[in-house]
Scaffold this motif. Structure first.
Motif, short mmCIF file in Angstrom:
data_model
loop_
_atom_site.label_atom_id
_atom_site.label_comp_id
_atom_site.label_asym_id
_atom_site.label_seq_id
_atom_site.Cartn_x
_atom_site.Cartn_y
_atom_site.Cartn_z
N PRO A 1 6.44 -1.58 -1.60
CA PRO A 1 6.91 -1.41 -2.98
C PRO A 1 6.20 -2.39 -3.90
CG PRO A 1 8.77 -1.47 -1.45
CD PRO A 1 7.54 -1.85 -0.67
N GLU A 2 6.07 -2.02 -5.15
CA GLU A 2 5.38 -2.88 -6.12
C GLU A 2 6.07 -4.24 -6.20
OE1 GLU A 2 3.98 -2.83 -10.83
OE2 GLU A 2 5.03 -1.11 -9.95
N GLY A 3 5.27 -5.28 -6.11
CA GLY A 3 5.81 -6.62 -6.21
C GLY A 3 6.35 -7.20 -4.94
N LYS A 4 6.40 -6.42 -3.86
CA LYS A 4 6.94 -6.89 -2.58
C LYS A 4 5.80 -7.34 -1.68
CE LYS A 4 10.70 -6.43 -1.10
NZ LYS A 4 11.92 -7.26 -0.95
N LEU A 5 5.98 -8.49 -1.04
CA LEU A 5 5.00 -9.01 -0.09
C LEU A 5 5.65 -9.22 1.27
CD1 LEU A 5 3.24 -11.77 -2.25
CD2 LEU A 5 2.40 -9.47 -1.76
N VAL A 6 4.85 -9.10 2.32
CA VAL A 6 5.28 -9.42 3.68
C VAL A 6 4.38 -10.53 4.20
CG1 VAL A 6 5.51 -8.59 6.05
CG2 VAL A 6 6.21 -7.12 4.15
#
Length: 291
Positions: A63-68
């Motif tokens: 999702p936009e703006g989500k990092l792992v």
């Protein structure tokens, strides 16, 4: 130093893959507005990364703006050289279905010496080369013992440090380490603000170990103070970390959907500054027994 994009809270996925509702939890972690997600190559024998990867694919990508974020881990036989670091990253990227990670940590290098890690064929030079190749954006050290953490931090090679159970409302063991990291321009990940659950559920251990008597007495004084002031101790434990100028992101482990919902409630709970002032007036915390 390479910058690392962070959110005030990072959702820890070390327990992901250990329950029947793991797929639903993976979806929830990915969709949660509370923060980015932290995992590792060996969490739940790789299931944590696998489940997150499946969740990513179900929604057609991150999702936009989500990092792992993820971490390199040694083999079951304890091999943790440069070749293993490269293979660990390949495994992580394959499970997650990603081409690149914003940061990859050198995780719990207990099976090798510092000198072996720093040797030309060791894990740290391999991470540096992977950063230069652009496969990872930044590199970090994530381990427990402070003496070991300091060795890696002081190389000046790492962009970030992750320490757990050592900078909490009742324990300041990692404070000098975090101050040194700040001097070097590193990003600071502070994990386990509840001390392994102690500050959230009142269990008798701290950082998964039996508490020394003096430390247990200090912890009880903090609990009594919270009771007198009408403060939610778990909310205060999270707020202690998120309000600190030494911390960029607070990593909170999420084991269930209920825990994720409770975390949102804790973050919304107000904790007066007077409480933290009163805690400081109790004096420096004694040794927690973690190291």
């Amino acid at each position: 130093m390479q910058p690392v994009a962070t959110t005030p809270i990072t959702l820890g996925a070390s327990h992901l893959g250990k329950r029947d509702d793991a797929a639903a939890l993976a979806d929830a972690l990915l969709a949660s507005p509370l923060g980015n997600v932290d995992t590792s190559n060996n969490y739940a024998d790789g299931r944590s990364e696998q489940l997150l990867g499946e969740a990513i694919r179900r929604v057609g990508g991150l999702p936009e703006g989500k990092l792992v974020y993820s971490k390199a881990d040694r083999t079951d036989e304890g091999v943790f050289d440069g070749d293993r670091v490269r293979r660990s990253l390949e495994e992580s990227l394959e499970r997650l279905g990603l081409q690149r990670l914003p940061i990859y940590f050198f995780h719990d290098p207990f099976s090798v010496t510092f000198e072996e890690s720093m040797a030309p064929d060791g894990g740290v030079p391999a991470l540096v080369r992977l950063r230069e190749e652009g496969v990872i954006g930044a590199i970090g050290i994530a381990t427990g013992p402070i003496a070991q953490t300091d060795q890696y931090v002081n190389t000046g090679l790492f962009d970030a440090v992750l320490s757990h159970n050592r900078f909490t409302l009742v324990d300041r063991m990692a404070e000098p380490t975090f101050r040194r990291a700040r001097e070097l321009g590193m990003t600071v990940f502070n994990a386990a603000p509840f001390g392994g659950g102690t500050l959230a559920n009142g269990q008798a251990s701290y950082g998964y170990r039996e508490m020394p008597a003096e430390f247990a007495a200090h912890l009880q004084r903090v609990r009594d103070l919270a009771d007198r002031m009408g403060v939610d101790l778990a909310a205060a434990a999270v707020r202690f970390s998120t309000r600190s100028e030494l911390v960029d992101t607070t990593v909170v482990g999420v084991s269930t959907l209920q825990r994720l919902e409770q975390l949102g409630q804790l973050l919304a709970t107000q904790v007066p500054d007077d409480f933290f002032d009163a805690v400081e007036q109790l004096g420096p915390p004694p040794a927690s027994g973690n190291d």
